[in-house]
Design a protein around this motif. Structure first.
Motif, PDB file in Angstrom:
ATOM      1  N   TYR A  26     -28.054 -39.988 -10.393  1.00  0.00           N
ATOM      2  CA  TYR A  26     -27.268 -40.989  -9.270  1.00  0.00           C
ATOM      3  C   TYR A  26     -26.315 -41.994  -9.854  1.00  0.00           C
ATOM      4  CZ  TYR A  26     -25.564 -44.297  -5.838  1.00  0.00           C
ATOM      5  OH  TYR A  26     -24.771 -45.430  -5.254  1.00  0.00           O
ATOM      6  N   CYS A  29     -23.075 -39.331 -10.669  1.00  0.00           N
ATOM      7  CA  CYS A  29     -22.865 -38.648  -9.572  1.00  0.00           C
ATOM      8  C   CYS A  29     -21.727 -39.916  -9.293  1.00  0.00           C
ATOM      9  CB  CYS A  29     -23.508 -38.188  -8.557  1.00  0.00           C
ATOM     10  SG  CYS A  29     -22.817 -38.638  -7.171  1.00  0.00           S
ATOM     11  N   HIS A  30     -22.123 -41.043  -9.356  1.00  0.00           N
ATOM     12  CA  HIS A  30     -21.116 -41.862  -8.859  1.00  0.00           C
ATOM     13  C   HIS A  30     -20.062 -42.161 -10.090  1.00  0.00           C
ATOM     14  CE1 HIS A  30     -20.206 -45.942  -7.961  1.00  0.00           C
ATOM     15  NE2 HIS A  30     -19.701 -46.393  -9.149  1.00  0.00           N
ATOM     16  N   ASP A  32     -18.900 -39.238 -11.414  1.00  0.00           N
ATOM     17  CA  ASP A  32     -17.807 -38.455 -11.508  1.00  0.00           C
ATOM     18  C   ASP A  32     -17.357 -38.487  -9.888  1.00  0.00           C
ATOM     19  OD1 ASP A  32     -16.830 -36.078 -11.702  1.00  0.00           O
ATOM     20  OD2 ASP A  32     -18.526 -34.552 -10.883  1.00  0.00           O
ATOM     21  N   ARG A  33     -17.572 -39.078  -8.747  1.00  0.00           N
ATOM     22  CA  ARG A  33     -16.397 -40.188  -7.919  1.00  0.00           C
ATOM     23  C   ARG A  33     -15.457 -40.634  -7.615  1.00  0.00           C
ATOM     24  NH1 ARG A  33     -20.226 -42.180  -4.238  1.00  0.00           N
ATOM     25  NH2 ARG A  33     -22.166 -41.673  -5.227  1.00  0.00           N
ATOM     26  N   PHE A  61     -15.500 -32.391  -1.127  1.00  0.00           N
ATOM     27  CA  PHE A  61     -16.014 -32.510  -2.406  1.00  0.00           C
ATOM     28  C   PHE A  61     -17.420 -33.205  -1.934  1.00  0.00           C
ATOM     29  CE2 PHE A  61     -16.190 -34.959  -6.787  1.00  0.00           C
ATOM     30  CZ  PHE A  61     -16.823 -34.187  -7.439  1.00  0.00           C
ATOM     31  N   PHE A  62     -16.999 -34.769  -1.739  1.00  0.00           N
ATOM     32  CA  PHE A  62     -18.401 -35.495  -1.113  1.00  0.00           C
ATOM     33  C   PHE A  62     -19.514 -34.870  -0.480  1.00  0.00           C
ATOM     34  CE2 PHE A  62     -20.600 -37.265   2.436  1.00  0.00           C
ATOM     35  CZ  PHE A  62     -21.406 -38.531   2.187  1.00  0.00           C
ATOM     36  N   GLY A  64     -20.225 -31.602  -1.047  1.00  0.00           N
ATOM     37  CA  GLY A  64     -21.057 -30.715  -2.066  1.00  0.00           C
ATOM     38  C   GLY A  64     -22.364 -31.641  -2.938  1.00  0.00           C
ATOM     39  N   TYR A  65     -22.019 -32.923  -2.597  1.00  0.00           N
ATOM     40  CA  TYR A  65     -22.510 -33.718  -3.093  1.00  0.00           C
ATOM     41  C   TYR A  65     -23.538 -34.027  -1.544  1.00  0.00           C
ATOM     42  CZ  TYR A  65     -20.613 -35.071  -7.556  1.00  0.00           C
ATOM     43  OH  TYR A  65     -19.694 -35.313  -8.774  1.00  0.00           O
ATOM     44  N   ILE A  68     -26.829 -31.313  -1.969  1.00  0.00           N
ATOM     45  CA  ILE A  68     -26.560 -31.457  -3.066  1.00  0.00           C
ATOM     46  C   ILE A  68     -28.707 -31.943  -3.304  1.00  0.00           C
ATOM     47  CG2 ILE A  68     -26.883 -31.144  -6.225  1.00  0.00           C
ATOM     48  CD1 ILE A  68     -24.352 -30.649  -5.768  1.00  0.00           C
TER      49      ILE A  68
END
Length: 68
Positions: A26, A29-30, A32-33, A61-62, A64-65, A68
């Motif tokens: 998490y 991921c954060h 990366d965003r 892009f979101f 894709g997250y 996953i």
């Protein structure tokens, strides 16, 4: 052995092993965003992207997250 205690111990052991890994993912991921927001400052000018196109790409892009 009681089935409930075995289930409770299994759940506790699973959560103890999985939660740190999920927390790490998490955080990555954060970060990366957040990075895509900082990259937008220069990337939009270099690629001649409008705000609408960048918003669409960020949405993709979101998604894709999300899957996953």
């Amino acid at each position: 052995m009681n089935v409930l205690t075995v289930e409770a111990r299994t759940k506790k052991k699973t959560m103890r092993r999985i939660l740190p890994y999920i927390l790490l993912l998490y955080i990555i991921c954060h970060i990366d965003r957040i990075n895509i927001g900082f990259a937008a400052l220069e990337m939009n000018a270099e690629l001649a992207l409008s705000a609408e196109v960048f918003g669409l790409l960020s949405g993709i892009f979101f998604i894709g997250y999300f899957f996953i």
